[in-house]
Design an enzyme around this catalytic site. Structure first.
Site, short mmCIF file in Angstrom:
data_model
loop_
_atom_site.label_atom_id
_atom_site.label_comp_id
_atom_site.label_asym_id
_atom_site.label_seq_id
_atom_site.Cartn_x
_atom_site.Cartn_y
_atom_site.Cartn_z
CD GLU A 13 74.31 31.57 46.56
OE1 GLU A 13 75.15 30.81 47.08
OE2 GLU A 13 74.48 32.29 45.70
CG ASN B 212 72.00 34.69 44.73
OD1 ASN B 212 70.97 35.38 44.76
ND2 ASN B 212 72.49 34.26 46.08
CE1 TYR C 227 78.04 37.33 42.75
CE2 TYR C 227 76.97 35.41 43.40
CZ TYR C 227 77.09 36.78 43.64
OH TYR C 227 76.72 37.43 44.87
C1 PNW Z 1 77.03 33.66 47.08
N1 PNW Z 1 80.39 28.96 43.88
O1 PNW Z 1 78.10 32.41 47.27
C2 PNW Z 1 76.57 34.20 48.36
O2 PNW Z 1 75.05 34.25 48.27
C3 PNW Z 1 77.12 35.30 48.80
O3 PNW Z 1 77.13 35.03 50.28
C4 PNW Z 1 78.64 35.37 48.44
O4 PNW Z 1 79.47 36.47 48.93
C5 PNW Z 1 78.50 35.56 47.15
O5 PNW Z 1 77.90 34.56 46.40
C6 PNW Z 1 79.98 35.64 46.02
O6 PNW Z 1 80.64 34.70 46.40
C7 PNW Z 1 78.59 31.95 46.46
O7 PNW Z 1 81.59 28.17 44.42
C8 PNW Z 1 79.75 31.03 46.83
O8 PNW Z 1 79.92 28.63 42.94
C9 PNW Z 1 80.46 29.87 45.80
C10 PNW Z 1 79.81 30.12 44.95
C11 PNW Z 1 78.73 30.64 44.40
C12 PNW Z 1 78.15 31.51 45.23
#
Ligand code: PNW
Length: 459
Positions: free
Chosen positions: A163, A297, A299
């Site tokens: 990322e 990744n 979410y």
């Molecule tokens: C990812 N955002 O982080 C990371 O790869 C992990 O280490 C983390 O624990 C996981 O997602 C959950 O948060 C992110 O603000 C952190 O969009 C922030 C963001 C996206 C991914």
């Protein structure tokens, strides 16, 4: 590059989020140790000093992975363990931990998948300028060589960066992540130098693999956080807002990596804003080294609408709240957008194998007296997103695996231990591990998918 007979099922973690043992065996401070020691940065003043104590409990954690039936484990190396000063020789005592981890995984029939950089930059390199400094890209390639020379005889799957958007934007623009700087010009320089470091590291790893006769097995690539940016309406203003957001979050990484050029609309705008991408001759050829794999990744997705321009002329579109379920991160649960994302990637950027290298959710877990968590919501989140991934595969997308984030509850960056993403509960007083309902769901789903694949002989 190798084509696996089957879709790979795994779980992921990262070094600073789980290892602890920050002062052991020659490890030096990373930017996250420094950031956590700065008051007001992390919820409750939490730090990764102990985290899940994985450094001392690694065999137990690998045993849990084996019980869950995982094919593959994605973890990251702590650069300040492997090469404490960020330059010069490797540190045998730090490397020995990863030797033991890799051997333990292989003994249990679990494939190791190494990420070189999941955000724990040696503090010494930040002091020398950090990612806004071009030199750090070359330091990263040297570190990649040390790591590959140590583990490349047993590890075939290599990811350079996790990322880069987070490293650049959260680290140097918003300051929400280490090193906590708020300097947009530094952030866009960091974007370019992260990508340059990736390309240099890919070249280094391929050369070392070739010299050792291991090229056939090698799969090297990068992991990006990609989030679809959906326009709130068909109005030209909303379409433009969504296009900018997609450009700044997604195309700014995908285009140079997979097409060898920065997206002109984004690069031009950054230049106008006084934050140019510091490209030198030959850089884009380096960045666009062919990769075997791109990790995604995923979410959530966001719905975007036009809004008045923000500070210093930066585009600042509004993110609309949709009427959908949310996780404890306040992230909207939108599994359908994952299928759409994968089909778009395969259509617009054909070539690499795609893997979902992280997907998961934080929820407000409650453990019973035995430590068990009945996290039906997280199990449902996983089910919907696995379905969405396999739907894309069935539509013909070259998606080859899925990793749950995360194996363990862990240090969730600026939220400290206040957000739990694990499919396995960690009691932070006793450090006891207890698989949650979501872990049982995942193990059963993986077993069922593997059985179905074996029966149909599907590739
Ligand atoms: C990812 N955002 O982080 C990371 O790869 C992990 O280490 C983390 O624990 C996981 O997602 C959950 O948060 C992110 O603000 C952190 O969009 C922030 C963001 C996206 C991914």
């Amino acid at each position: 590059m190798t084509q696996h007979a089957n879709f790979l099922w795994g779980a992921a973690t990262s070094s600073y989020q789980i290892e602890g043992a920050v002062n052991e065996d020659g490890r030096t401070p990373s930017i996250w140790d420094t950031f956590c020691a700065t008051p007001g940065t992390v919820t409750d003043g939490d730090t990764g000093a102990v985290a899940c104590d994985h450094y001392h409990r690694m065999p137990e954690d690998v045993a849990i992975m084996a019980e869950l039936g995982l094919d593959v484990y994605r973890f990251s190396l702590a650069w300040p363990r492997v090469q404490p000063d960020g330059t010069g020789a490797g540190n045998p005592a730090g490397i020995a931990f990863y030797d033991r981890l890799v051997d333990e995984l292989l003994a249990k029939g679990i494939r190791p998948w190494v990420t070189l950089y999941h955000w724990d930059l040696p503090q010494a390199l930040e002091d020398a300028g950090g990612w806004p400094s071009r030199d750090v890209a070359y330091r990263f390639a040297d570190y990649a060589a040390i790591a590959y020379e140590a583990l490349g005889d047993r590890v075939s799957q290599w990811t350079t960066l996790n990322e880069p958007w987070c490293s650049a934007v959260l680290g140097y623009m918003t300051g929400r992540h280490a090193p906590g700087r708020q300097d947009a010009r530094a952030a866009t320089a960091a974007v370019h130098h992260l990508l340059l470091g990736h390309g240099l590291a890919v070249r280094t790893i391929r050369d070392l693999a070739a010299a050792n006769g291991r090229s056939d097995a090698l799969e090297v690539g990068i992991t990006l956080n990609l989030a679809p940016k959906l326009p709130a309406s068909d109005s030209p203003a909303d379409l433009a807002a969504a296009h900018w957001e997609d450009g700044f979050a997604n195309r700014l990484y995908l285009d140079p990596l997979l097409r060898g050029e920065y997206p002109a609309d984004v690069a031009d705008r950054l230049g106008e804003l006084g934050c140019p991408l510091p490209v030198q001759d030959g850089d884009l050829e380096t960045i666009a080294q062919p990769v075997d794999v791109v990790g995604v990744n995923y979410y959530s997705s966001q719905m975007v609408a036009a809004a008045p321009t923000g500070q210093n002329g930066w585009p600042a579109p509004a993110t609309l709240r949709r009427d959908v379920p949310r996780t404890a991160m306040d992230w909207e649960v939108t599994p359908g957008a994952l299928t759409d994302l994968l089909t778009r990637l395969d259509r617009e950027y054909p070539g690499p194998a795609w893997y979902i290298t992280e997907n998961g959710a934080a929820y407000a877990d409650t453990a019973d007296e035995t430590g068990y968590v009945d996290d039906a919501e997280r199990a449902e989140y996983l089910r919907e997103h696995i379905d969405a991934t396999l739907e894309a595969r069935d539509l013909g997308v070259n998606v080859r695996g899925y990793f749950a984030w995360s194996l363990l509850d862990n240090f969730e960056w600026s939220f400290g231990y206040d957000r739990r993403f694990g499919i396995v509960r960690v009691d932070y007083d006793t450090l006891e591990r207890t698989p949650k309902r979501s872990a049982r769901y995942y193990a059963e789903r993986v077993a069922a998918e593997k059985k179905a694949a074996a029966e149909t002989g599907r590739l």
